[in-house]
Motif scaffolding. Structure first.
Motif, PDB file in Angstrom:
ATOM      1  N   VAL A   1      33.331 -28.167  82.210  1.00 29.71           N
ATOM      2  CA  VAL A   1      32.908 -29.528  81.916  1.00 29.71           C
ATOM      3  C   VAL A   1      32.397 -29.578  80.486  1.00 29.71           C
ATOM      4  CG1 VAL A   1      31.453 -31.451  82.658  1.00 29.71           C
ATOM      5  CG2 VAL A   1      32.196 -29.755  84.322  1.00 29.71           C
ATOM      6  N   ASP A   2      32.743 -30.636  79.754  1.00 28.81           N
ATOM      7  CA  ASP A   2      32.211 -30.765  78.403  1.00 28.81           C
ATOM      8  C   ASP A   2      30.988 -31.678  78.403  1.00 28.81           C
ATOM      9  OD1 ASP A   2      33.061 -33.449  78.239  1.00 28.81           O
ATOM     10  OD2 ASP A   2      34.833 -32.985  77.046  1.00 28.81           O
ATOM     11  N   GLN A   3      30.456 -31.954  77.213  1.00 23.54           N
ATOM     12  CA  GLN A   3      29.221 -32.726  77.100  1.00 23.54           C
ATOM     13  C   GLN A   3      29.347 -34.126  77.697  1.00 23.54           C
ATOM     14  OE1 GLN A   3      27.660 -33.008  73.125  1.00 23.54           O
ATOM     15  NE2 GLN A   3      25.994 -34.364  73.698  1.00 23.54           N
ATOM     16  N   TRP A   4      30.538 -34.676  77.676  1.00 22.18           N
ATOM     17  CA  TRP A   4      30.737 -36.056  78.113  1.00 22.18           C
ATOM     18  C   TRP A   4      31.162 -36.152  79.568  1.00 22.18           C
ATOM     19  CZ3 TRP A   4      28.116 -37.360  74.354  1.00 22.18           C
ATOM     20  CH2 TRP A   4      28.386 -36.956  73.045  1.00 22.18           C
ATOM     21  N   GLY A   5      30.996 -35.050  80.302  1.00 22.22           N
ATOM     22  CA  GLY A   5      31.353 -35.071  81.716  1.00 22.22           C
ATOM     23  C   GLY A   5      32.838 -34.965  81.975  1.00 22.22           C
ATOM     24  N   VAL A   6      33.631 -34.694  80.951  1.00 26.59           N
ATOM     25  CA  VAL A   6      35.069 -34.521  81.139  1.00 26.59           C
ATOM     26  C   VAL A   6      35.306 -33.168  81.808  1.00 26.59           C
ATOM     27  CG1 VAL A   6      37.331 -34.391  80.028  1.00 26.59           C
ATOM     28  CG2 VAL A   6      35.582 -35.948  79.129  1.00 26.59           C
ATOM     29  N   LEU A   7      36.011 -33.204  82.931  1.00 22.06           N
ATOM     30  CA  LEU A   7      36.293 -32.012  83.729  1.00 22.06           C
ATOM     31  C   LEU A   7      37.688 -31.498  83.389  1.00 22.06           C
ATOM     32  CD1 LEU A   7      35.507 -30.157  86.168  1.00 22.06           C
ATOM     33  CD2 LEU A   7      36.534 -31.908  87.647  1.00 22.06           C
ATOM     34  N   TYR A   8      37.797 -30.202  83.121  1.00 22.56           N
ATOM     35  CA  TYR A   8      39.062 -29.577  82.750  1.00 22.56           C
ATOM     36  C   TYR A   8      39.451 -28.538  83.803  1.00 22.56           C
ATOM     37  CZ  TYR A   8      37.886 -31.096  77.932  1.00 22.56           C
ATOM     38  OH  TYR A   8      37.545 -31.809  76.809  1.00 22.56           O
ATOM     39  N   LYS A   9      40.733 -28.499  84.138  1.00 22.58           N
ATOM     40  CA  LYS A   9      41.290 -27.381  84.894  1.00 22.58           C
ATOM     41  C   LYS A   9      42.185 -26.605  83.937  1.00 22.58           C
ATOM     42  CE  LYS A   9      44.058 -26.027  88.918  1.00 22.58           C
ATOM     43  NZ  LYS A   9      44.729 -26.477  90.167  1.00 22.58           N
ATOM     44  N   ILE A  10      41.916 -25.309  83.812  1.00 22.20           N
ATOM     45  CA  ILE A  10      42.637 -24.471  82.854  1.00 22.20           C
ATOM     46  C   ILE A  10      43.313 -23.325  83.598  1.00 22.20           C
ATOM     47  CG2 ILE A  10      42.368 -22.917  80.882  1.00 22.20           C
ATOM     48  CD1 ILE A  10      39.995 -24.682  80.025  1.00 22.20           C
ATOM     49  N   ASP A  11      44.582 -23.127  83.324  1.00 23.38           N
ATOM     50  CA  ASP A  11      45.355 -22.048  83.932  1.00 23.38           C
ATOM     51  C   ASP A  11      45.245 -20.804  83.054  1.00 23.38           C
ATOM     52  OD1 ASP A  11      47.168 -20.330  85.082  1.00 23.38           O
ATOM     53  OD2 ASP A  11      48.819 -21.776  85.183  1.00 23.38           O
TER      54      ASP A  11
ATOM     55  N   ASN B   1      40.103 -34.169  93.008  1.00 29.13           N
ATOM     56  CA  ASN B   1      41.029 -33.278  93.691  1.00 29.13           C
ATOM     57  C   ASN B   1      41.469 -32.181  92.731  1.00 29.13           C
ATOM     58  OD1 ASN B   1      43.941 -32.406  94.426  1.00 29.13           O
ATOM     59  ND2 ASN B   1      43.157 -33.324  96.305  1.00 29.13           N
ATOM     60  N   LYS B   2      41.281 -30.925  93.138  1.00 32.60           N
ATOM     61  CA  LYS B   2      41.518 -29.848  92.183  1.00 32.60           C
ATOM     62  C   LYS B   2      42.996 -29.575  91.918  1.00 32.60           C
ATOM     63  CE  LYS B   2      41.015 -25.892  95.354  1.00 32.60           C
ATOM     64  NZ  LYS B   2      40.183 -24.709  95.674  1.00 32.60           N
TER      65      LYS B   2
ATOM     66  N   VAL C   1      45.593 -27.815  82.568  1.00 34.21           N
ATOM     67  CA  VAL C   1      46.446 -28.378  83.614  1.00 34.21           C
ATOM     68  C   VAL C   1      46.216 -29.873  83.732  1.00 34.21           C
ATOM     69  CG1 VAL C   1      47.045 -28.264  86.069  1.00 34.21           C
ATOM     70  CG2 VAL C   1      46.404 -26.173  84.843  1.00 34.21           C
ATOM     71  N   TRP C   2      44.933 -30.266  83.762  1.00 32.15           N
ATOM     72  CA  TRP C   2      44.587 -31.684  83.771  1.00 32.15           C
ATOM     73  C   TRP C   2      43.164 -31.869  83.256  1.00 32.15           C
ATOM     74  CZ3 TRP C   2      40.298 -31.865  86.675  1.00 32.15           C
ATOM     75  CH2 TRP C   2      40.217 -31.144  87.877  1.00 32.15           C
ATOM     76  N   ARG C   3      42.845 -33.106  82.898  1.00 30.63           N
ATOM     77  CA  ARG C   3      41.501 -33.500  82.493  1.00 30.63           C
ATOM     78  C   ARG C   3      41.117 -34.732  83.294  1.00 30.63           C
ATOM     79  NH1 ARG C   3      41.560 -35.970  78.261  1.00 30.63           N
ATOM     80  NH2 ARG C   3      39.506 -35.603  77.332  1.00 30.63           N
ATOM     81  N   MET C   4      39.873 -34.764  83.780  1.00 29.13           N
ATOM     82  CA  MET C   4      39.339 -35.971  84.411  1.00 29.13           C
ATOM     83  C   MET C   4      38.222 -36.498  83.508  1.00 29.13           C
ATOM     84  SD  MET C   4      36.714 -37.566  86.084  1.00 29.13           S
ATOM     85  CE  MET C   4      35.601 -36.253  86.591  1.00 29.13           C
ATOM     86  N   ASP C   5      38.425 -37.670  82.940  1.00 30.05           N
ATOM     87  CA  ASP C   5      37.454 -38.263  82.024  1.00 30.05           C
ATOM     88  C   ASP C   5      36.712 -39.385  82.739  1.00 30.05           C
ATOM     89  OD1 ASP C   5      36.010 -39.464  80.007  1.00 30.05           O
ATOM     90  OD2 ASP C   5      37.645 -39.411  78.543  1.00 30.05           O
TER      91      ASP C   5
ATOM     92  N   GLY D   1      36.542 -30.625  74.267  1.00 29.74           N
ATOM     93  CA  GLY D   1      35.844 -31.776  73.704  1.00 29.74           C
ATOM     94  C   GLY D   1      36.453 -32.166  72.369  1.00 29.74           C
ATOM     95  N   GLY D   2      35.594 -32.261  71.347  1.00 31.04           N
ATOM     96  CA  GLY D   2      36.093 -32.587  70.024  1.00 31.04           C
ATOM     97  C   GLY D   2      36.310 -34.068  69.794  1.00 31.04           C
ATOM     98  N   THR D   3      35.728 -34.924  70.639  1.00 32.42           N
ATOM     99  CA  THR D   3      35.935 -36.365  70.495  1.00 32.42           C
ATOM    100  C   THR D   3      34.843 -37.034  69.688  1.00 32.42           C
ATOM    101  OG1 THR D   3      34.785 -36.771  72.600  1.00 32.42           O
ATOM    102  CG2 THR D   3      37.168 -36.487  72.678  1.00 32.42           C
ATOM    103  N   SER D   4      33.720 -36.331  69.458  1.00 36.17           N
ATOM    104  CA  SER D   4      32.603 -36.918  68.716  1.00 36.17           C
ATOM    105  C   SER D   4      31.903 -35.826  67.927  1.00 36.17           C
ATOM    106  CB  SER D   4      31.595 -37.571  69.677  1.00 36.17           C
ATOM    107  OG  SER D   4      32.203 -38.547  70.469  1.00 36.17           O
ATOM    108  N   ALA D   5      31.197 -36.244  66.867  1.00 42.71           N
ATOM    109  CA  ALA D   5      30.442 -35.286  66.064  1.00 42.71           C
ATOM    110  C   ALA D   5      29.227 -34.801  66.840  1.00 42.71           C
ATOM    111  CB  ALA D   5      30.011 -35.940  64.764  1.00 42.71           C
TER     112      ALA D   5
END
Length: 571
Positions: free
Chosen positions: A100-110, A158-159, A120-124, A78-82
């Motif tokens: 998933v962060d507070q804003w629904g952004v989905l992260y794939k982490i290796d 798609n994962k 690896v990628w982010r879906m915003d 995250g880190g996009t808003s206070a």
């Protein structure tokens, strides 16, 4: 889309047809989810398994070596808003994490290397930056299913590529409807519970087709006029249209009986029963649903006509064991109202209901046969219960014990298959509420009262026996526990506190075996996974505004910074 339709066709051809057919490489099939215990290295769904036990059979990290646990790596999220917060449980499959962060952004982490986590990628999804929560995602096929808001949506990604496969708007014309619970994948469907009840929405549980996102069925918690249960809304305000019943924590699923079990939230306005007289079905309830059709099998309402925000949306854990010498299949729930309940899984019949917190003043007790408060009066439209805590028009300010947050809440309890005991994170404080009917239909904030902390907010971690209701042991901590508990076969229980302390306890004695303070508080639950022959424990940090507000009488944390991070620990 052909690949998804092919998978769906196999599913519809027979229950768990994929179990007998060759699985598509790396697809998370229904068979894998049903048999998640066969993959102890992975964490494939929100509670790890359908029974919601939040127990891991991994034991490489154990009582003997826990003292050597160290930070393996951290990832800024995250880190996009206070004022952001993180509340989701990471999913893990073969060393890849999905969060998933507070804003629904989905992260794939290796995380396969074990010493660094690379995104690896982010879906915003492009969600508005409005304060909210997001408690996680689900895996199905080669998709990661997540939720986002404004409008309320369920999104399949798609994962492998991070590209959106489908997206479905579930807002149903309700501007303030929200989705915060992690979705649950069952067979060929994705089940989602709606939230936003305290903002004056009529909440529901909904199933969409996993392959396409098409709505399969939708069932509302609050019945419309003429539907069963509507007679329990005796107001003249059309309160059923804004009556709440939020389902904001992911439920559980009994594979053997094909029951979806989900807790519902409080009626709205939350503190004003005069606006909505009656029992207000099916709020504050445990409901059994048929996941194929959405048909209600049975329900248990914990607190008819709730006026204290004691919703019961929290986890309902499925366990098997002996009660009075008989083998039983059960559901156990550490309720926000301060009582530990155990029910028959087949029909919701009460087995026991015993207090697990020290201070309860709203009732004299729970009837052990009906599961209802002993002072519940079916002839009253406005309940008084014990008469000590109910706010009235002439006596508007009352002390709530436990406080309006509980007891236990969204910070899930866990059950150890090794000790056969529950580990319950619980607030130990009381607070104060003042009835204000002018706030009962305030758009976007339907509380019906004002409330405040009157003492320092602290917590207990409690060991309780779900088969007897006995509290075995507890440890008191001078900070709130808004995280949750993780029990492991290594004999270690993990949890986090709002001061930033992450602790490992002995699962029998509650002796603290290891701890670290990361400087940012927790209101997300811990989980564990294994890759490359090594076990890791992960937890997300970053407090919500509500969690921060609980520090009002905690001066030493007044200037603590709030950072949103994923921390991963290993030996």
């Amino acid at each position: 889309m052909g690949r998804y339709h092919s998978l769906r066709s196999l599913l519809l051809a027979g229950t768990f047809a994929l179990a007998a057919a060759p699985a598509i490489a790396a697809d998370v099939t229904p068979d894998r989810l049903v048999n998640a215990d066969r993959e102890p290295q992975n964490w494939l769904m929100n509670h790890r398994t359908y029974d919601a036990q939040r127990y891991s059979p991994l034991e490489r990290i154990n009582k003997a070596n826990i003292k050597d646990l160290r930070l393996a790596y951290a990832v800024a999220i995250g880190g996009t808003s206070a004022g952001e917060n993180l509340q989701s449980t990471p999913l893990a499959e073969d060393g890849f994490l999905y969060i998933v962060d507070q804003w629904g952004v989905l992260y794939k982490i290796d995380g396969r290397s074990g010493d660094v986590g690379r995104i690896v990628w982010r879906m915003d999804p492009g969600q508005e930056k409005v304060p909210l929560a997001n408690r996680g995602a689900a895996l199905w096929g080669d998709l990661v299913i997540a939720i986002a808001n404004y409008p309320a949506r369920v999104i399949a990604t798609n994962k492998e590529t991070g590209k959106v496969a489908w997206e479905t708007n579930l807002a149903d014309g309700q501007v303030d409807l929200q989705l915060t619970a992690a979705p649950m994948a069952i067979k060929d469907k994705i089940v989602v519970g709606a939230a936003g009840g305290d903002r004056g929405t009529r909440d529901f549980i909904v199933a969409v087709e996993a392959a396409t996102g098409k709505v399969a069925w939708r069932k509302y918690v609050v019945p419309a006029p003429g539907e069963p249960g509507s007679e329990t809304w005796k107001d003249k305000n059309n309160a059923w249209q804004t009556g709440g019943g939020a389902m904001w924590v992911t439920g559980s699923y009994d594979v053997a009986t094909n029951q979806l079990l989900w807790g519902t939230g409080n009626p709205v306005p939350m503190f004003d029963p005069y606006y909505r007289p009656g029992d207000n079905l099916y709020t504050n309830s445990l409901i059994s649903w048929d996941p194929e059709t959405g048909k209600m099998n049975w329900y248990h309402q914990y607190l008819p006509g709730d006026m204290w925000d004691y919703d019961e949306a929290g986890t309902h854990i499925l366990i098997d064991g002996q009660v009075a010498g008989q083998t039983r299949k059960l559901i156990t729930h550490s309720a926000r109202n301060g009582f530990l309940y155990t029910f028959e899984r087949s029909n919701g019949q009460t087995v026991l209901a015993k207090p697990y917190v020290d201070r309860i003043n709203w009732t004299a007790g729970i009837d052990q046969k009906t599961g209802l408060p002993v002072d519940y009066d079916p002839k009253r439209d406005i309940q008084a219960y014990s008469g000590r805590q109910n706010q009235t028009m002439s006596d508007r300010t009352k002390k709530l014990c436990p406080n309006m947050g509980g007891g236990n809440n969204y910070y899930s309890a866990s059950y150890s298959q090794k000790t056969r005991l529950l580990y319950i994170p619980s607030m130990s404080s009381c607070n104060e509420v003042t009835l204000d009917t002018n706030l009962s239909n305030k758009a976007g904030d339907w509380k019906g009262a004002t409330f405040k902390s009157t003492e320092r907010n602290e917590a207990d971690l409690i060991i309780a026996d779900p088969f007897t209701g006995e509290v075995k042991r507890k440890v008191h901590v001078p900070y709130p526990n808004n995280s949750g508990a993780l029990a492991t076969a290594g004999g270690v229980v993990f949890t986090g506190y709002t001061d930033g302390t992450f602790v490992a306890y002995d699962d029998t004695t509650l002796e603290p075996l290891w701890k670290i303070n990361v400087g940012s508080g927790f209101n997300a639950p811990p989980m564990t996974f294994e890759v490359g022959g090594k076990q890791y424990v992960a937890i997300m940090a970053g407090l919500s505004r509500i969690s921060i507000s609980r520090h009002v009488f905690t001066p030493e944390l007044r200037d603590m910074r709030n950072q949103t991070m994923l921390f991963v620990f290993g030996l």
